[in-house]
Design a protein around this motif. Structure first.
Motif, PDB file in Angstrom:
ATOM      1  N   ASN A  11       0.824  -1.212   0.000  1.00  0.00           N
ATOM      2  CA  ASN A  11       0.000   0.000   0.000  1.00  0.00           C
ATOM      3  C   ASN A  11       0.858   1.261   0.000  1.00  0.00           C
ATOM      4  N   PRO A  12       0.725   2.133  -1.005  1.00  0.00           N
ATOM      5  CA  PRO A  12       1.527   3.363  -1.051  1.00  0.00           C
ATOM      6  C   PRO A  12       1.343   4.259   0.170  1.00  0.00           C
ATOM      7  N   ALA A  13       0.192   4.127   0.860  1.00  0.00           N
ATOM      8  CA  ALA A  13      -0.071   4.967   2.027  1.00  0.00           C
ATOM      9  C   ALA A  13       0.470   4.377   3.318  1.00  0.00           C
ATOM     10  N   SER A  14       1.026   3.158   3.271  1.00  0.00           N
ATOM     11  CA  SER A  14       1.526   2.534   4.493  1.00  0.00           C
ATOM     12  C   SER A  14       2.764   3.251   5.001  1.00  0.00           C
ATOM     13  N   GLU A  15       3.038   3.090   6.287  1.00  0.00           N
ATOM     14  CA  GLU A  15       4.204   3.725   6.893  1.00  0.00           C
ATOM     15  C   GLU A  15       5.490   3.315   6.182  1.00  0.00           C
ATOM     16  N   PHE A  16       5.544   2.064   5.730  1.00  0.00           N
ATOM     17  CA  PHE A  16       6.744   1.570   5.049  1.00  0.00           C
ATOM     18  C   PHE A  16       6.898   2.202   3.672  1.00  0.00           C
ATOM     19  N   ARG A  17       5.818   2.228   2.895  1.00  0.00           N
ATOM     20  CA  ARG A  17       5.912   2.687   1.504  1.00  0.00           C
ATOM     21  C   ARG A  17       6.058   4.207   1.392  1.00  0.00           C
ATOM     22  N   ARG A  18       5.359   4.942   2.238  1.00  0.00           N
ATOM     23  CA  ARG A  18       5.358   6.399   2.044  1.00  0.00           C
ATOM     24  C   ARG A  18       6.678   7.038   2.457  1.00  0.00           C
ATOM     25  N   ASN A  19       7.478   6.335   3.235  1.00  0.00           N
ATOM     26  CA  ASN A  19       8.785   6.864   3.635  1.00  0.00           C
ATOM     27  C   ASN A  19       9.939   6.174   2.910  1.00  0.00           C
ATOM     28  N   MET A  20       9.618   5.435   1.861  1.00  0.00           N
ATOM     29  CA  MET A  20      10.649   4.671   1.154  1.00  0.00           C
ATOM     30  C   MET A  20      11.671   5.593   0.477  1.00  0.00           C
ATOM     31  N   PRO A  21      12.982   5.418   0.762  1.00  0.00           N
ATOM     32  CA  PRO A  21      13.997   6.177   0.021  1.00  0.00           C
ATOM     33  C   PRO A  21      13.941   5.851  -1.467  1.00  0.00           C
ATOM     34  N   LYS A  22      14.492   6.739  -2.291  1.00  0.00           N
ATOM     35  CA  LYS A  22      14.428   6.546  -3.741  1.00  0.00           C
ATOM     36  C   LYS A  22      15.098   5.258  -4.177  1.00  0.00           C
ATOM     37  N   ASP A  23      16.129   4.834  -3.460  1.00  0.00           N
ATOM     38  CA  ASP A  23      16.820   3.597  -3.828  1.00  0.00           C
ATOM     39  C   ASP A  23      16.341   2.418  -2.976  1.00  0.00           C
ATOM     40  N   GLY A  24      15.217   2.587  -2.286  1.00  0.00           N
ATOM     41  CA  GLY A  24      14.711   1.534  -1.417  1.00  0.00           C
ATOM     42  C   GLY A  24      14.172   0.342  -2.191  1.00  0.00           C
ATOM     43  N   VAL A  25      14.262  -0.817  -1.587  1.00  0.00           N
ATOM     44  CA  VAL A  25      13.775  -2.061  -2.178  1.00  0.00           C
ATOM     45  C   VAL A  25      12.818  -2.722  -1.195  1.00  0.00           C
ATOM     46  N   THR A  26      11.650  -3.102  -1.665  1.00  0.00           N
ATOM     47  CA  THR A  26      10.687  -3.798  -0.815  1.00  0.00           C
ATOM     48  C   THR A  26      11.051  -5.274  -0.735  1.00  0.00           C
ATOM     49  N   PRO A  27      11.294  -5.809   0.463  1.00  0.00           N
ATOM     50  CA  PRO A  27      11.666  -7.222   0.559  1.00  0.00           C
ATOM     51  C   PRO A  27      10.508  -8.120   0.132  1.00  0.00           C
ATOM     52  N   LYS A  28      10.854  -9.251  -0.448  1.00  0.00           N
ATOM     53  CA  LYS A  28       9.844 -10.244  -0.789  1.00  0.00           C
ATOM     54  C   LYS A  28       9.783 -11.320   0.293  1.00  0.00           C
ATOM     55  N   ILE A  29       8.744 -12.121   0.228  1.00  0.00           N
ATOM     56  CA  ILE A  29       8.534 -13.172   1.219  1.00  0.00           C
ATOM     57  C   ILE A  29       9.110 -14.482   0.698  1.00  0.00           C
ATOM     58  N   GLN A  30       9.968 -15.093   1.482  1.00  0.00           N
ATOM     59  CA  GLN A  30      10.554 -16.380   1.121  1.00  0.00           C
ATOM     60  C   GLN A  30       9.649 -17.534   1.554  1.00  0.00           C
ATOM     61  N   LEU A  31       9.198 -17.497   2.813  1.00  0.00           N
ATOM     62  CA  LEU A  31       8.400 -18.596   3.344  1.00  0.00           C
ATOM     63  C   LEU A  31       7.269 -18.076   4.220  1.00  0.00           C
ATOM     64  N   VAL A  32       6.123 -18.752   4.130  1.00  0.00           N
ATOM     65  CA  VAL A  32       5.066 -18.641   5.137  1.00  0.00           C
ATOM     66  C   VAL A  32       5.035 -19.986   5.851  1.00  0.00           C
ATOM     67  N   ILE A  33       5.276 -19.956   7.158  1.00  0.00           N
ATOM     68  CA  ILE A  33       5.350 -21.187   7.947  1.00  0.00           C
ATOM     69  C   ILE A  33       4.105 -21.279   8.821  1.00  0.00           C
ATOM     70  N   LEU A  34       3.258 -22.245   8.547  1.00  0.00           N
ATOM     71  CA  LEU A  34       2.054 -22.457   9.341  1.00  0.00           C
ATOM     72  C   LEU A  34       2.452 -23.212  10.605  1.00  0.00           C
ATOM     73  N   THR A  35       2.338 -22.553  11.763  1.00  0.00           N
ATOM     74  CA  THR A  35       2.807 -23.125  13.028  1.00  0.00           C
ATOM     75  C   THR A  35       1.647 -23.704  13.842  1.00  0.00           C
ATOM     76  N   HIS A  36       2.005 -24.486  14.862  1.00  0.00           N
ATOM     77  CA  HIS A  36       1.035 -25.115  15.758  1.00  0.00           C
ATOM     78  C   HIS A  36       0.098 -26.048  14.996  1.00  0.00           C
ATOM     79  N   CYS A  37       0.638 -26.708  13.980  1.00  0.00           N
ATOM     80  CA  CYS A  37      -0.176 -27.633  13.194  1.00  0.00           C
ATOM     81  C   CYS A  37      -0.444 -28.910  13.985  1.00  0.00           C
TER      82      CYS A  37
END
Length: 355
Positions: free
Chosen positions: A229-255
């Motif tokens: 979301n461009p309005a999120s705290e993370f996105r709206r303060n992103m430096p010009k050379d900033g990179v948004t991290p991607k997700i490697q794993l979603v781990i479903l716990t307490h299975c």
């Protein structure tokens, strides 16, 4: 008939993930075919889902690793040193403050050898930077610093924002070089503002634990929204050379798993329900993951039960526990059950899939 067809389709969608869990436990597969990264943040915007447990156990399974505890509760720091609050004069906040309050001196060689205070890590080349309860104050300090930087103009504003938002990244890179380390794990708090925000800028990819409950599912969707979301705290303060991290794993716990005869390593119906929901979320947001195949990014992790309680009480990695070990916790006899071997295989597979 339509509801029946829909249910069959969903089960078909998660069949590969379920079948893979049996392959993991029986040793027929050793890792996922994923791109590998150097710096991982373990995060979700909810507490009690297994972030610290996963960080602690992965830190034992990796080598040449630097672990950063950015959660003000300090549970991970406690696992490494039960006296960390008095033994460590320099914490993760001391790394960040000079970038927020110019004029403060910058520390050097802050990382502590884990094996010096936790004997289970004596043969591991593993270091950590401890947390502090003062991190509860960091969100307001960080917000003030960012707002002050925005009063500047042009290149001065951009440089000031970069110094603030990349403060943890710069310090982690320095610690890696000074200690000749190769891997980074960052444990985070359940809220985004403050150190978690800085952790995202310091990371290459995210590992997201999600517990088998609806609140955790909602938190996963919220996390993806903050990434996008461009309005999120993370996105709206992103430096010009900033990179948004991607997700490697979603781990479903307490299975939890089916007790039906012959249903070896098959999740029970409750776990399947949440697995279906997670796969749907991952599929709809695949642009935020490190490959374009949803099945690459979802793993299941057992409910640790007695194994987890003993591991926590002893600050001992699950990998070192043996079935049948017992101890009294709060006057209650607690036992490591046979499922510990299954949990070991799952944890090792996660480790193999990130490095």
């Amino acid at each position: 008939m339509k509801p029946i067809r829909k249910k069959k389709t969903k089960l078909a969608n998660i069949k590969k993930i379920i079948d893979r869990q049996d392959e993991i436990v029986t040793g027929r597969i050793s890792s996922l075919n994923l791109p590998k990264f150097k710096k991982y943040v373990i995060c979700n915007l909810r507490g009690g889902i297994g972030k610290t447990t996963i960080a602690f156990n992965l830190s034992y399974l990796l080598n040449d690793v630097l672990v950063i505890d950015t959660c003000p509760q300090g549970n991970l720091s406690y696992f490494y040193d039960s006296q960390y609050f008095s033994n460590n004069r320099t914490t993760v906040k001391d790394l960040i403050l000079p970038y927020i309050l110019p004029g403060l001196g910058k520390p050097s060689r802050t990382a502590k050898k884990i094996g010096a205070t936790n004997p289970f890590f004596q043969n591991k080349n593993a270091f950590y930077i401890p947390s502090t309860s003062e991190l509860y104050l960091l969100p307001s300090q960080l917000s003030t610093a960012i707002n002050q930087a925005k009063t500047l103009t042009g290149s001065q504003q951009e440089e000031a924002l970069r110094n603030i938002l990349y403060s943890l990244k710069y310090e982690i890179d320095r610690e890696l070089e000074e200690n000749n380390l190769q891997h980074v794990l960052i444990d985070t708090s359940p809220f985004f503002s403050g150190a978690t925000h800085l952790s995202w800028h310091a990371s290459d990819a995210l590992i997201v634990p999600v517990r088998t409950d609806q609140q955790s599912i909602n938190s996963l969707e919220l996390l993806i929204d903050v990434l996008e979301n461009p309005a999120s705290e993370f996105r709206r303060n992103m430096p010009k050379d900033g990179v948004t991290p991607k997700i490697q794993l979603v781990i479903l716990t307490h299975c939890t798993w089916s007790t039906r005869s012959g249903a070896r390593n098959i999740p029970n119906q409750q776990t399947k329900v949440y697995l279906e929901k997670i796969r749907d979320i991952v599929s709809r947001n695949i642009q935020h993951f490190t490959t374009d195949d949803p099945d690459n990014h979802i793993l299941l992790l057992d409910d640790f039960l007695g194994t987890g309680r003993i591991s926590t009480a002893l600050s001992k990695p699950v990998t070192l526990l043996q079935a049948g070990e017992t101890m009294r916790i709060n006057r209650v006899k607690t036992t490591v059950n046979q499922s510990v071997e299954k949990i070991k295989a799952q944890l090792q597979f996660i480790a193999n899939s990130i490095i």
